[in-house]
Design a protein around this motif. Structure first.
Motif, PDB file in Angstrom:
ATOM      1  N   ASN A 140      -7.434  -5.632   3.709  1.00  0.00           N
ATOM      2  CA  ASN A 140      -6.026  -5.773   3.343  1.00  0.00           C
ATOM      3  C   ASN A 140      -5.235  -6.232   4.567  1.00  0.00           C
ATOM      4  O   ASN A 140      -4.509  -5.463   5.198  1.00  0.00           O
ATOM      5  N   ASP A 141      -5.392  -7.515   4.903  1.00  0.00           N
ATOM      6  CA  ASP A 141      -4.740  -8.054   6.093  1.00  0.00           C
ATOM      7  C   ASP A 141      -3.222  -7.954   6.017  1.00  0.00           C
ATOM      8  O   ASP A 141      -2.558  -7.686   7.018  1.00  0.00           O
ATOM      9  N   ASN A 191      -2.123  -4.400   6.804  1.00  0.00           N
ATOM     10  CA  ASN A 191      -2.318  -4.088   8.223  1.00  0.00           C
ATOM     11  C   ASN A 191      -1.276  -4.783   9.093  1.00  0.00           C
ATOM     12  O   ASN A 191      -0.764  -4.199  10.048  1.00  0.00           O
ATOM     13  N   ALA A 192      -0.948  -6.030   8.753  1.00  0.00           N
ATOM     14  CA  ALA A 192       0.065  -6.745   9.524  1.00  0.00           C
ATOM     15  C   ALA A 192       1.421  -6.065   9.403  1.00  0.00           C
ATOM     16  O   ALA A 192       2.203  -6.024  10.362  1.00  0.00           O
TER      17      ALA A 192
END
Length: 511
Positions: free
Chosen positions: A368-369, A372-373
């Motif tokens: 889940n980029d 996280n970002a």
């Protein structure tokens, strides 16, 4: 500091008491260590090894506690709520990419159906009520088709996978490493000054981080004992208290309130079984309830602040002689805790988003980029995790939470903390429980509403409750709707539900 879950209890006395339960002999630390070895062998025989994900669907109790600890030493644990429906089990088992599932002997419910549809190895857990609490055997009903990795788990391996609640979006996968869990267990044991003489009465669900880490893992880290009830039951609490003779228990606020409602008729048990302290976490504890608990049990009430991504504890009210401040979640108790800008990646003074950094914090959401970002940033030499909570520190370093940022009510540009309104309403003599929430409004965007449960035998109506608030709050904070209910909807862990409450109470149509 311990590196894996097994390291937490590797060197405690062989005859020390570890796991207890109603009407069961105690499991010693020697017995627990033996159980870990037998479980690893059983996993390998079923084709499951290091890195493989094993869902655990068991009733609350000692076997759930020991299965979590033992399976984590040979694979990756993923406890699931036994109350899930078939579609939920299929979603979570698939999303987790589980290879095996642990089910009780004789269980034939929806978790088994889902596991069979997905081709998981099925491991049957059996136990004899005459054996020590938490003792079990694992039998492979079906086996994974590949050769398992039989190497020992390592500190940076994932030990536990949980999902976020997914109240407003798809649940996110939170992997927690052995080092995360061990660090948090030590943080809690240290903040509570746990010793081998302590005993926790656990009623918290063991598919949730609160029970797994605060009750079970922290007790094991200290060489203490944990007595595992089969779930929460206010009618049985004081009987359990007399049988277990705990020095403390940990619970969510709704449980504390239910316990208080039966305390007067159990005063003799409270006298016979003195508690060293009471712990509360996982939801905001009303100051009035904190005071009532302390006076009733003549013990300090330690409110702590935790979340899944932090392997539970972040802050905690300290033990005496330091102060326990009602309405505050205490001081930093393990990780670094600071305040960040709600819109930018920098730290600030005053009110803002609570952020944490430390060895107990998850390395990040799985696959889940985007999450996280949005949730992690670097500043002042540390990697910070955004909790999603708004808060501020007082001059003594105690943190007060205003509420979840997504729960802050925006009434025509005026920002209102639902916890502040809750606190005022809880001072009303007829109110037992309250949850303030956002009610959609065609012009303001949102307005203030509150769901209220009245005390038994007492009366109040919407107009009188609104008048009570109007004498104590600015006009824009006064609930425009007060809904009297018999019970406020709760989540699986007993937390009152704020998000989506307007829909659940029929005040707005579902989207």
């Amino acid at each position: 500091m311990s590196a894996t879950l097994s390291d937490l209890f590797a060197f405690h006395r062989n005859d020390g008491l570890a796991i207890g339960a109603p009407d069961r002999p105690w499991l010693t630390y020697a017995g627990l260590r033996d159980l870990v070895g037998h479980t690893i062998n059983a996993l390998h025989a079923a084709g499951i090894g290091r890195g493989d994900r094993v869902a655990i669907v068991l009733p609350n109790g000692p076997e759930m506690a020991t299965a979590f600890v033992a399976v984590a030493q040979g694979a990756v644990t993923a406890p699931l709520n036994p109350a899930y429906r078939l579609e939920e089990f299929e979603f979570y088992l698939s999303d987790l990419q589980a290879r095996a599932i642990v089910l009780a002997e004789g269980y034939d419910g929806p978790a088994l159906t889902a596991a069979n549809r997905l081709g998981l190895a099925v491991l049957r857990l059996g136990h004899d009520a005459a054996d020590p609490a938490g003792s079990f055997t694992l039998r492979a009903e079906s086996v994974a088709p590949t050769e398992p990795d039989r190497s020992s788990v390592r500190p940076r391996d994932v030990a536990l996978i949980l999902h976020t609640s997914g109240t407003t979006s798809r649940p996110k996968i939170v992997p927690l490493l052995h080092t995360n869990l061990a660090a948090s267990a030590h943080h809690i044991a240290t903040s509570l000054a746990l010793t081998p003489h302590d005993r926790c009465l656990n009623m918290m669900p063991l598919f949730h981080i609160h029970g797994l880490v605060a009750a079970v893992s922290a007790s094991l880290a200290a060489g203490a004992s944990v007595w595992c009830a089969p779930g929460f039951d206010a009618l049985r609490f004081f009987g359990w208290m007399e049988a277990a003779r705990p020095t403390w228990y940990t619970a969510v606020p709704t449980m504390h309130q239910a316990i208080l409602s039966r305390a007067a008729r159990n005063a003799e048990i409270i006298e016979r079984v003195p508690l060293r302290f009471i712990r509360s976490s996982s939801a905001s504890l009303p100051a009035q309830v904190m005071q009532a608990l302390s006076e009733t049990f003549r013990a300090p009430v330690i409110e702590a602040y935790g979340m899944t991504e932090a392997a539970h504890q972040m802050t905690s009210n300290p033990l005496p002689p330091q102060a326990q401040k009602p309405g505050s979640v205490g001081v930093a108790a393990g990780p670094l805790v600071r305040i960040a800008s709600e819109t930018g990646n920098w730290l600030v003074d005053g009110t803002g988003e609570v952020v944490i950094s430390g060895p107990n914090v998850t390395p990040g959401y799985e696959a889940n980029d985007a999450a996280n970002a949005a949730s992690f940033f670097e500043a002042e030499g540390h990697r910070w995790f955004r909790t999603g909570d708004q808060g501020s520190f007082d001059a003594d370093g105690y943190l007060t939470i205003s509420g979840r940022l997504k729960e802050i009510i925006n009434r025509g540009g005026e920002k209102i903390s639902p916890l502040e309104v809750d606190g005022v309403l809880m001072d009303h003599p007829a109110i037992l429980q309250v949850v303030t929430f956002a009610l959609p409004h065609p012009k303001l965007g949102e307005d203030v509403a509150a769901a209220v449960v009245l005390r038994e035998g007492m009366e109040a109506d919407e107009a009188s409750i609104r008048a009570f608030c109007a004498a104590r709050l600015a006009d824009f904070k006064v609930p425009r709707r007060v809904i009297l209910v018999d019970e406020i909807p709760k989540g699986a862990t007993g937390k009152l539900q704020r998000i989506g409450l307007a829909e659940k109470l029929g005040l707005v149509s579902p989207a």
